[in-house]
Design a protein around this motif. Sequence first.
Motif, PDB file in Angstrom:
ATOM      1  N   ARG A 138       1.084  -1.161   0.216  1.00 23.80           N
ATOM      2  CA  ARG A 138       0.110  -0.382   0.416  1.00 23.80           C
ATOM      3  C   ARG A 138       1.118   1.295  -0.266  1.00 23.80           C
ATOM      4  O   ARG A 138       0.187   2.331  -0.799  1.00 23.80           O
ATOM      5  N   ARG A 139       2.313   1.338   0.932  1.00 24.47           N
ATOM      6  CA  ARG A 139       2.956   2.500   0.726  1.00 24.47           C
ATOM      7  C   ARG A 139       3.123   2.466  -0.179  1.00 24.47           C
ATOM      8  O   ARG A 139       4.284   4.116  -1.057  1.00 24.47           O
ATOM      9  N   HIS A 140       3.949   1.439  -0.827  1.00 25.68           N
ATOM     10  CA  HIS A 140       4.820   2.043  -2.332  1.00 25.68           C
ATOM     11  C   HIS A 140       3.308   2.032  -3.717  1.00 25.68           C
ATOM     12  O   HIS A 140       4.057   2.900  -4.591  1.00 25.68           O
ATOM     13  N   TRP A 141       2.337   1.489  -2.891  1.00 25.46           N
ATOM     14  CA  TRP A 141       1.447   2.525  -4.011  1.00 25.46           C
ATOM     15  C   TRP A 141       0.478   3.923  -4.228  1.00 25.46           C
ATOM     16  O   TRP A 141       0.696   4.629  -4.908  1.00 25.46           O
ATOM     17  N   GLN A 142       0.860   4.197  -3.057  1.00 28.54           N
ATOM     18  CA  GLN A 142       0.374   5.830  -2.031  1.00 28.54           C
ATOM     19  C   GLN A 142       1.314   6.905  -3.032  1.00 28.54           C
ATOM     20  O   GLN A 142       1.366   7.281  -3.329  1.00 28.54           O
ATOM     21  N   ARG A 143       3.174   6.138  -2.406  1.00 25.62           N
ATOM     22  CA  ARG A 143       4.151   7.216  -3.297  1.00 25.62           C
ATOM     23  C   ARG A 143       3.525   7.391  -4.817  1.00 25.62           C
ATOM     24  O   ARG A 143       4.477   8.135  -5.481  1.00 25.62           O
ATOM     25  N   THR A 144       3.428   5.387  -6.012  1.00 21.54           N
ATOM     26  CA  THR A 144       3.332   6.004  -6.600  1.00 21.54           C
ATOM     27  C   THR A 144       2.389   6.945  -7.760  1.00 21.54           C
ATOM     28  O   THR A 144       2.305   7.817  -8.286  1.00 21.54           O
ATOM     29  N   ARG A 145       1.368   6.744  -6.771  1.00 21.13           N
ATOM     30  CA  ARG A 145      -0.049   7.492  -7.270  1.00 21.13           C
ATOM     31  C   ARG A 145       0.697   8.842  -7.353  1.00 21.13           C
ATOM     32  O   ARG A 145      -0.024   9.604  -7.817  1.00 21.13           O
ATOM     33  N   ARG A 146       1.434   9.232  -5.637  1.00 22.48           N
ATOM     34  CA  ARG A 146       1.761  10.888  -5.826  1.00 22.48           C
ATOM     35  C   ARG A 146       2.487  11.169  -6.939  1.00 22.48           C
ATOM     36  O   ARG A 146       1.777  12.378  -7.198  1.00 22.48           O
ATOM     37  N   LEU A 147       3.416  10.260  -6.863  1.00 26.32           N
ATOM     38  CA  LEU A 147       4.340  10.697  -7.750  1.00 26.32           C
ATOM     39  C   LEU A 147       3.818  11.187  -9.127  1.00 26.32           C
ATOM     40  O   LEU A 147       3.959  11.963  -9.891  1.00 26.32           O
ATOM     41  N   THR A 148       2.408  10.054  -9.491  1.00 28.32           N
ATOM     42  CA  THR A 148       1.440  10.007 -10.876  1.00 28.32           C
ATOM     43  C   THR A 148       0.980  11.351 -10.630  1.00 28.32           C
ATOM     44  O   THR A 148       1.056  12.237 -12.233  1.00 28.32           O
ATOM     45  N   LEU A 149       0.292  11.293 -10.192  1.00 24.66           N
ATOM     46  CA  LEU A 149      -0.397  12.854 -10.229  1.00 24.66           C
ATOM     47  C   LEU A 149       0.554  14.058 -10.024  1.00 24.66           C
ATOM     48  O   LEU A 149      -0.576  14.600 -10.435  1.00 24.66           O
ATOM     49  N   TRP A 150       1.894  14.254 -10.066  1.00 24.13           N
ATOM     50  CA  TRP A 150       2.863  15.084  -9.834  1.00 24.13           C
ATOM     51  C   TRP A 150       2.891  15.675 -10.913  1.00 24.13           C
ATOM     52  O   TRP A 150       2.978  16.241 -11.570  1.00 24.13           O
ATOM     53  N   LEU A 151       3.316  14.329 -12.088  1.00 19.13           N
ATOM     54  CA  LEU A 151       3.562  14.419 -12.616  1.00 19.13           C
ATOM     55  C   LEU A 151       2.612  14.698 -13.448  1.00 19.13           C
ATOM     56  O   LEU A 151       2.880  15.626 -15.138  1.00 19.13           O
ATOM     57  N   LEU A 152       1.452  13.651 -13.621  1.00 21.42           N
ATOM     58  CA  LEU A 152       0.121  14.600 -14.373  1.00 21.42           C
ATOM     59  C   LEU A 152       0.193  15.695 -14.549  1.00 21.42           C
ATOM     60  O   LEU A 152      -1.047  16.580 -15.245  1.00 21.42           O
TER      61      LEU A 152
END
Length: 92
Positions: A15-29
């Motif tokens: 869950r922590r990995h996917w939260q970090r991945t989503r956060r990065l993706t949202l910033w880049l989007l």
Amino acid sequence: MNPRPGPDAGGARQRRHWQRTRRLTLWLLGIWFGVTFVVAFFARELDFRLFGSPFSFWVAAQGAPIVYLVLVWVYALVMDRRDDERGDPADD
């Protein structure tokens, strides 16, 4: 005696990995959205010359594609480092 991790230890890490991945993706989007729509929407108001060309032309012809390449590069670099931290078996 060595205590064994609980059944949810791997789940919390996932869950922590996917939260970090989503956060990065949202910033880049968000950056992508800003370059693609916000700068293009205000291009006429940003009427000045950059390297001898109008800024709006420079953003469309040079700036946006460069930003897109940088976004892809940043995503690949960060995700590669995160996979190395996790010890992802896909790299073997």
